[in-house]
Design an enzyme around this catalytic site. Structure first.
Site, PDB file in Angstrom:
ATOM      1  N   GLY A 206       0.831  -1.199   0.000  1.00  0.00           N
ATOM      2  CA  GLY A 206       0.000   0.000   0.000  1.00  0.00           C
ATOM      3  C   GLY A 206       0.860   1.241   0.000  1.00  0.00           C
ATOM      4  O   GLY A 206       0.513   2.254   0.627  1.00  0.00           O
ATOM      5  N   ASP A 249      -3.525  -6.793  -4.764  1.00  0.00           N
ATOM      6  CA  ASP A 249      -4.511  -6.349  -3.784  1.00  0.00           C
ATOM      7  C   ASP A 249      -4.147  -6.964  -2.444  1.00  0.00           C
ATOM      8  O   ASP A 249      -4.156  -8.187  -2.277  1.00  0.00           O
ATOM      9  CB  ASP A 249      -5.908  -6.796  -4.211  1.00  0.00           C
ATOM     10  N   MET A 250      -3.802  -6.127  -1.461  1.00  0.00           N
ATOM     11  CA  MET A 250      -3.330  -6.629  -0.165  1.00  0.00           C
ATOM     12  C   MET A 250      -4.395  -7.424   0.583  1.00  0.00           C
ATOM     13  O   MET A 250      -4.087  -8.194   1.501  1.00  0.00           O
ATOM     14  CB  MET A 250      -2.842  -5.469   0.714  1.00  0.00           C
ATOM     15  N   LYS A 263       2.963   1.554   6.043  1.00  0.00           N
ATOM     16  CA  LYS A 263       3.042   2.949   6.497  1.00  0.00           C
ATOM     17  C   LYS A 263       1.671   3.613   6.359  1.00  0.00           C
ATOM     18  O   LYS A 263       1.176   3.775   5.258  1.00  0.00           O
ATOM     19  CB  LYS A 263       4.093   3.727   5.694  1.00  0.00           C
ATOM     20  N   HIS A 267      -4.551   2.284   9.969  1.00  0.00           N
ATOM     21  CA  HIS A 267      -5.539   3.230  10.521  1.00  0.00           C
ATOM     22  C   HIS A 267      -6.720   3.468   9.577  1.00  0.00           C
ATOM     23  O   HIS A 267      -7.746   4.016  10.001  1.00  0.00           O
ATOM     24  CB  HIS A 267      -4.865   4.559  10.884  1.00  0.00           C
TER      25      HIS A 267
END
Length: 367
Positions: A206, A249-250, A263, A267
């Protein structure tokens, strides 16, 4: 118990009630390029211009009326410490008539691009977007109907889908990400955290446009850097030396790699989505692999009132609750719990500032 008598003694609510007006006035000055116009007229905080002189560099249908309205805007910014005021003769012939001139304070200098071309202006502008304000107006729905984010309630679709259709805002959002990375990653994390030294390969999952992994590789040339992201983002990303680009796609799977960086990723998501990401990270790593999590606005274990760091973290948490479905700022204990729940056996915490942390998740204990 104080009731009516307390009204005349407490102005905190009054200040808060006026805060949106101040924010939007500040945003207006940024959009009109007021701070840059003053900055270009002279060095540092010594340059001062009148509203008429500023308006002469702004396209307007009525310069006289525009200068009068701009002066009212500048007056509000001056009493809120964004501008300084000095007086000078309005004309060379009549020194008894004086006009106000406005200069930049230290608070305003951060809104003018520095030597690296970075300023805090994108932070003000993104927070002042109408769709953000409309979402905040639905904040009560996070309590009344917690299944639906205030943003979704206001706009009928998720935040990232919505902004993907607004290319102008995407450009502003990217500037905001550059600013945040510059402040917290470039000048905080890279200076204080030495865990990158031992790595041979690092995949930024990401990783946006790849600028963060590129900075790590430039600082540690022995690292093979990989930027892993959605095809739509990789296709538009600039190419950096020493960085390989991998599409994917994670949430589906992550390619095999020796170490992973997340990073400002966790959140954005609720706990279940975070666990899915971390589980895919666990699967992608060798036995000695690790995940390096970087988060800028961690929630302190103990909330200390009126400190800028704590206020920024709690405000960021409210914004995540408003804009995303389940995204939130977390404490280090909450992030540790996510890692343990998917199989990581050791967590190492490296506080960078009061609210910025680097957190390592190890797949197995170090022997």
């Amino acid at each position: 118990m104080e009731t009516q008598g307390s009204l005349e003694n407490h102005i905190s609510a009054l200040d808060i009630g006026n805060s949106l007006c101040i924010q939007m006035t500040l945003n207006t000055a940024i959009e009109l390029d007021v701070f840059n116009i003053i900055a270009k007229s002279g060095p540092g905080s010594g340059a001062h211009l009148s509203s008429k002189e500023i308006v002469s560099q702004i396209p307007t249908t009525n310069p006289i009326s525009a200068a009068k309205n701009l002066e009212r805007i500048l007056n509000l910014l001056s009493v809120n410490s964004f501008l300084s005021i000095s007086l000078r003769p309005a004309t060379a012939n009549d020194k008894t008539v004086q006009e106000k001139t406005y200069g930049l304070t230290k608070n305003a200098l951060c809104l003018v691009p520095n030597e690296d071309g970075v300023s805090l202006a994108p932070l003000i502008m993104t927070g002042s977007e109408m769709f953000t304000i409309q979402s905040l107006c639905k904040l009560k729905d996070s309590v009344l109907e917690p299944e639906c984010s205030p943003f979704y309630k206001a706009h009928g679709e998720p935040y990232f889908e919505y902004i993907s259709k607004k290319p102008e805002f995407i450009q502003l959002f990217e500037k905001l990400m550059i600013m945040r990375s510059y402040l917290y990653f470039d000048h905080k994390v890279l200076e204080a955290y030495r865990g990158f030294q031992e790595l041979k390969e690092l995949m930024d999952v990401g990783g946006g446009d790849g600028s963060s992994i590129a900075k790590i590789v430039s600082m540690y040339p022995h690292i093979h850097g990989i930027n892993f992201n959605l095809p739509s983002i990789i296709d538009q990303a600039p190419k950096y030396q020493g960085v390989k680009y991998v599409k994917g796609d994670m949430f589906k799977s992550i390619p095999k790699t020796q170490s992973i960086m997340l990073k400002e990723v966790l959140h954005n998501w609720d706990d279940e989505h975070c666990k899915k990401i971390l589980r895919n990270c666990w699967d992608a790593l060798p036995k000695a692999g690790k995940v390096i999590v970087v988060e800028y606005f961690m929630i302190p274990e103990e909330l200390i009132k009126n400190t800028p760091e704590t206020m920024n973290s709690i405000t960021a948490d409210i914004m995540m609750m408003t804009l995303t479905s389940g995204g939130k700022q977390r404490t280090t204990a909450e992030i540790d719990h996510l890692a343990i729940s998917v199989g990581f056996v050791e967590t190492n915490i490296f506080p960078i500032t009061h609210v910025t942390c680097v957190i390592e998740f190890l797949k197995r204990n170090i022997e």
